[in-house]
Design a protein around this motif. Structure first.
Motif, PDB file in Angstrom:
ATOM      1  N   ILE A 184      54.420  32.475  47.256  1.00  0.00           N
ATOM      2  CA  ILE A 184      55.227  33.378  48.090  1.00  0.00           C
ATOM      3  C   ILE A 184      55.809  32.613  49.269  1.00  0.00           C
ATOM      4  O   ILE A 184      56.986  32.784  49.617  1.00  0.00           O
ATOM      5  CB  ILE A 184      54.368  34.568  48.564  1.00  0.00           C
ATOM      6  N   ARG A 185      55.010  31.775  49.907  1.00  0.00           N
ATOM      7  CA  ARG A 185      55.505  30.984  51.036  1.00  0.00           C
ATOM      8  C   ARG A 185      56.637  30.058  50.599  1.00  0.00           C
ATOM      9  O   ARG A 185      57.610  29.851  51.331  1.00  0.00           O
ATOM     10  CB  ARG A 185      54.365  30.168  51.642  1.00  0.00           C
ATOM     11  N   GLU A 186      56.517  29.515  49.400  1.00  0.00           N
ATOM     12  CA  GLU A 186      57.534  28.574  48.909  1.00  0.00           C
ATOM     13  C   GLU A 186      58.860  29.266  48.609  1.00  0.00           C
ATOM     14  O   GLU A 186      59.928  28.743  48.916  1.00  0.00           O
ATOM     15  CB  GLU A 186      57.015  27.853  47.662  1.00  0.00           C
ATOM     16  N   ARG A 187      58.816  30.459  48.009  1.00  0.00           N
ATOM     17  CA  ARG A 187      60.056  31.116  47.608  1.00  0.00           C
ATOM     18  C   ARG A 187      60.570  32.112  48.651  1.00  0.00           C
ATOM     19  O   ARG A 187      61.729  32.519  48.607  1.00  0.00           O
ATOM     20  CB  ARG A 187      59.891  31.798  46.256  1.00  0.00           C
ATOM     21  N   GLY A 188      59.683  32.555  49.581  1.00  0.00           N
ATOM     22  CA  GLY A 188      60.127  33.404  50.676  1.00  0.00           C
ATOM     23  C   GLY A 188      60.027  34.893  50.429  1.00  0.00           C
ATOM     24  O   GLY A 188      60.427  35.680  51.284  1.00  0.00           O
ATOM     25  N   TYR A 189      59.457  35.316  49.332  1.00  0.00           N
ATOM     26  CA  TYR A 189      59.272  36.744  49.054  1.00  0.00           C
ATOM     27  C   TYR A 189      58.119  36.934  48.087  1.00  0.00           C
ATOM     28  O   TYR A 189      57.703  35.999  47.383  1.00  0.00           O
ATOM     29  CB  TYR A 189      60.553  37.374  48.481  1.00  0.00           C
ATOM     30  N   SER A 190      57.581  38.155  48.058  1.00  0.00           N
ATOM     31  CA  SER A 190      56.459  38.456  47.172  1.00  0.00           C
ATOM     32  C   SER A 190      56.896  39.406  46.067  1.00  0.00           C
ATOM     33  O   SER A 190      57.913  40.096  46.191  1.00  0.00           O
ATOM     34  CB  SER A 190      55.304  39.079  47.964  1.00  0.00           C
ATOM     35  N   ILE A 191      56.106  39.427  45.006  1.00  0.00           N
ATOM     36  CA  ILE A 191      56.352  40.337  43.892  1.00  0.00           C
ATOM     37  C   ILE A 191      55.051  41.078  43.577  1.00  0.00           C
ATOM     38  O   ILE A 191      54.000  40.469  43.426  1.00  0.00           O
ATOM     39  CB  ILE A 191      56.824  39.591  42.626  1.00  0.00           C
ATOM     40  N   ASP A 192      55.152  42.369  43.501  1.00  0.00           N
ATOM     41  CA  ASP A 192      54.051  43.198  42.995  1.00  0.00           C
ATOM     42  C   ASP A 192      54.380  43.474  41.531  1.00  0.00           C
ATOM     43  O   ASP A 192      55.219  44.307  41.212  1.00  0.00           O
ATOM     44  CB  ASP A 192      53.966  44.488  43.809  1.00  0.00           C
ATOM     45  N   GLU A 193      53.714  42.736  40.657  1.00  0.00           N
ATOM     46  CA  GLU A 193      53.956  42.842  39.213  1.00  0.00           C
ATOM     47  C   GLU A 193      53.041  43.893  38.604  1.00  0.00           C
ATOM     48  O   GLU A 193      52.047  43.566  37.957  1.00  0.00           O
ATOM     49  CB  GLU A 193      53.744  41.489  38.531  1.00  0.00           C
ATOM     50  N   GLU A 194      53.336  45.160  38.859  1.00  0.00           N
ATOM     51  CA  GLU A 194      52.527  46.273  38.343  1.00  0.00           C
ATOM     52  C   GLU A 194      51.073  46.181  38.818  1.00  0.00           C
ATOM     53  O   GLU A 194      50.169  46.648  38.141  1.00  0.00           O
ATOM     54  CB  GLU A 194      52.579  46.321  36.821  1.00  0.00           C
ATOM     55  N   GLU A 195      50.868  45.600  39.990  1.00  0.00           N
ATOM     56  CA  GLU A 195      49.514  45.402  40.514  1.00  0.00           C
ATOM     57  C   GLU A 195      48.992  46.633  41.244  1.00  0.00           C
ATOM     58  O   GLU A 195      47.775  46.832  41.344  1.00  0.00           O
ATOM     59  CB  GLU A 195      49.498  44.188  41.444  1.00  0.00           C
ATOM     60  N   GLN A 196      49.902  47.462  41.757  1.00  0.00           N
ATOM     61  CA  GLN A 196      49.505  48.687  42.431  1.00  0.00           C
ATOM     62  C   GLN A 196      49.602  49.890  41.499  1.00  0.00           C
ATOM     63  O   GLN A 196      48.789  50.800  41.557  1.00  0.00           O
ATOM     64  CB  GLN A 196      50.385  48.917  43.665  1.00  0.00           C
ATOM     65  N   GLU A 197      50.615  49.852  40.634  1.00  0.00           N
ATOM     66  CA  GLU A 197      50.828  50.959  39.699  1.00  0.00           C
ATOM     67  C   GLU A 197      51.509  50.420  38.450  1.00  0.00           C
ATOM     68  O   GLU A 197      52.539  49.733  38.552  1.00  0.00           O
ATOM     69  CB  GLU A 197      51.692  52.036  40.356  1.00  0.00           C
ATOM     70  N   LEU A 198      50.959  50.706  37.290  1.00  0.00           N
ATOM     71  CA  LEU A 198      51.556  50.238  36.040  1.00  0.00           C
ATOM     72  C   LEU A 198      52.955  50.827  35.886  1.00  0.00           C
ATOM     73  O   LEU A 198      53.193  52.002  36.159  1.00  0.00           O
ATOM     74  CB  LEU A 198      50.675  50.628  34.851  1.00  0.00           C
ATOM     75  N   GLY A 199      53.888  49.972  35.449  1.00  0.00           N
ATOM     76  CA  GLY A 199      55.261  50.421  35.250  1.00  0.00           C
ATOM     77  C   GLY A 199      56.140  50.290  36.466  1.00  0.00           C
ATOM     78  O   GLY A 199      57.332  50.594  36.406  1.00  0.00           O
ATOM     79  N   VAL A 200      55.565  49.817  37.587  1.00  0.00           N
ATOM     80  CA  VAL A 200      56.333  49.690  38.831  1.00  0.00           C
ATOM     81  C   VAL A 200      56.315  48.240  39.294  1.00  0.00           C
ATOM     82  O   VAL A 200      55.257  47.613  39.376  1.00  0.00           O
ATOM     83  CB  VAL A 200      55.755  50.590  39.937  1.00  0.00           C
ATOM     84  N   ARG A 201      57.501  47.723  39.600  1.00  0.00           N
ATOM     85  CA  ARG A 201      57.628  46.365  40.152  1.00  0.00           C
ATOM     86  C   ARG A 201      58.231  46.463  41.548  1.00  0.00           C
ATOM     87  O   ARG A 201      59.076  47.305  41.805  1.00  0.00           O
ATOM     88  CB  ARG A 201      58.495  45.492  39.254  1.00  0.00           C
ATOM     89  N   CYS A 202      57.783  45.580  42.426  1.00  0.00           N
ATOM     90  CA  CYS A 202      58.219  45.614  43.823  1.00  0.00           C
ATOM     91  C   CYS A 202      58.526  44.203  44.313  1.00  0.00           C
ATOM     92  O   CYS A 202      57.788  43.260  44.013  1.00  0.00           O
ATOM     93  CB  CYS A 202      57.109  46.239  44.676  1.00  0.00           C
ATOM     94  N   PHE A 203      59.628  44.072  45.039  1.00  0.00           N
ATOM     95  CA  PHE A 203      59.961  42.822  45.732  1.00  0.00           C
ATOM     96  C   PHE A 203      59.860  43.081  47.225  1.00  0.00           C
ATOM     97  O   PHE A 203      60.402  44.078  47.725  1.00  0.00           O
ATOM     98  CB  PHE A 203      61.375  42.352  45.363  1.00  0.00           C
ATOM     99  N   ALA A 204      59.165  42.194  47.940  1.00  0.00           N
ATOM    100  CA  ALA A 204      58.926  42.421  49.370  1.00  0.00           C
ATOM    101  C   ALA A 204      59.134  41.135  50.158  1.00  0.00           C
ATOM    102  O   ALA A 204      59.012  40.029  49.636  1.00  0.00           O
ATOM    103  CB  ALA A 204      57.516  42.949  49.596  1.00  0.00           C
ATOM    104  N   MET A 205      59.434  41.306  51.442  1.00  0.00           N
ATOM    105  CA  MET A 205      59.685  40.172  52.316  1.00  0.00           C
ATOM    106  C   MET A 205      59.187  40.496  53.720  1.00  0.00           C
ATOM    107  O   MET A 205      59.351  41.628  54.205  1.00  0.00           O
ATOM    108  CB  MET A 205      61.188  39.879  52.341  1.00  0.00           C
ATOM    109  N   ALA A 206      58.582  39.512  54.367  1.00  0.00           N
ATOM    110  CA  ALA A 206      58.111  39.700  55.731  1.00  0.00           C
ATOM    111  C   ALA A 206      59.289  39.771  56.691  1.00  0.00           C
ATOM    112  O   ALA A 206      60.328  39.144  56.472  1.00  0.00           O
ATOM    113  CB  ALA A 206      57.185  38.552  56.130  1.00  0.00           C
ATOM    114  N   VAL A 207      59.129  40.551  57.751  1.00  0.00           N
ATOM    115  CA  VAL A 207      60.120  40.600  58.827  1.00  0.00           C
ATOM    116  C   VAL A 207      59.794  39.459  59.790  1.00  0.00           C
ATOM    117  O   VAL A 207      58.699  39.436  60.367  1.00  0.00           O
ATOM    118  CB  VAL A 207      60.070  41.952  59.567  1.00  0.00           C
ATOM    119  N   PRO A 208      60.699  38.486  59.957  1.00  0.00           N
ATOM    120  CA  PRO A 208      60.376  37.331  60.801  1.00  0.00           C
ATOM    121  C   PRO A 208      60.243  37.712  62.274  1.00  0.00           C
ATOM    122  O   PRO A 208      60.940  38.599  62.769  1.00  0.00           O
ATOM    123  CB  PRO A 208      61.565  36.391  60.581  1.00  0.00           C
ATOM    124  N   ASN A 209      59.311  37.036  62.951  1.00  0.00           N
ATOM    125  CA  ASN A 209      59.130  37.187  64.403  1.00  0.00           C
ATOM    126  C   ASN A 209      58.829  38.616  64.830  1.00  0.00           C
ATOM    127  O   ASN A 209      59.155  39.015  65.957  1.00  0.00           O
ATOM    128  CB  ASN A 209      60.370  36.674  65.154  1.00  0.00           C
TER     129      ASN A 209
END
Length: 251
Positions: A184-209
């Motif tokens: 995640i640090r290398e590419r700059g964003y995270s992926i929730d690959e159905e880890e919270q709910e099956l059938g749902v994918r999420c892309f997330a990014m930290a708000v800097p500062n």
């Protein structure tokens, strides 16, 4: 008069230093642990803690440890509402441009709490209630936030909160989590690959500062939120995160 003003400011700084140290320790500490974490004299720490206990911002537990108090909840809820309101225009832009539900969450002790959401117009969509708390390791926003922290801090958070696995795809091992955070640090964003709910994918990014660890996300069913979606979503997410950061840091 100037001397009194200066002393007053110093006392406020010391109070917030103690509150942040207790928060960083997971919500409760001993007096000796506080003393070893700050340069403040022990009598000063004890005096400030007594004042905070009397006001309800700190509790002294039966085992003599000091914990965050209930009066902080009201302050936190008010701050979260303001933070959510500030981010709402950018979350709406995300939905308008990407068509999927957008969320904002902050780190709250050892969990993330969702402070704002703009839902997708699709009938089949991701819905997370504002105010809901979730484990950091099993959410896109949580992993985006964890990636901003050092590995020892991450280990402490998941040790205290645990690592439940809501789906078979959830990460349940701290070493696997740390490896994911490195990516995640290398590419700059995270992926929730159905880890919270099956059938749902999420892309997330930290708000800097951000003044407190914060992240935004877009999520939806895997049938729509696929690789092509990621190519389009990541730059738009970055624009929104940077815009929110500017608002948060505006003087």
């Amino acid at each position: 008069m100037a001397e009194k003003a200066s002393g007053g400011v110093q006392s406020v700084e010391r109070v917030f230093e103690l509150l942040e140290l207790i928060t960083d320790a997971g919500g409760d500490v001993t007096l000796s642990e506080l003393s070893s974490s700050t340069d403040l004299p022990l009598p000063t720490i004890h005096r400030l803690l007594r004042t905070l206990v009397s006001l309800g911002y700190i509790r002294q537990l039966p085992n003599r440890r000091y914990a965050l108090g209930p009066r902080l909840i009201r302050l936190g809820e008010g701050a979260n509402k303001q933070l959510g309101a500030l981010a709402q225009p950018q979350l709406k832009i995300l939905v308008d441009r990407l068509g999927e539900t957008s969320n904002m969450a902050v780190l709250d002790s050892d969990m993330v709490i969702y402070v704002a959401q703009v839902p997708s117009l699709h009938s089949m969509r991701m819905f997370t209630e504002v105010g809901r708390r979730a484990h950091t390791h099993a959410t896109g926003v949580g992993k985006a936030i964890l990636a901003q922290l050092d590995d020892d801090t991450v280990r402490g958070i998941v040790a205290r909160a645990g690592m439940p696995t809501p789906t078979p795809k959830s990460i349940g091992d701290v070493e696997e989590l740390l490896a994911d955070l490195k990516l995640i640090r290398e590419r700059g964003y995270s992926i929730d690959e159905e880890e919270q709910e099956l059938g749902v994918r999420c892309f997330a990014m930290a708000v800097p500062n951000a003044p407190t660890p914060t992240a935004i996300s877009v999520s939806g069913p895997v049938s729509r939120v696929d690789e092509n979606f990621a190519d389009k979503a990541v730059p738009i997410l970055r624009e929104a995160a940077e815009a929110i950061s500017r608002e948060l840091n505006r003087t």
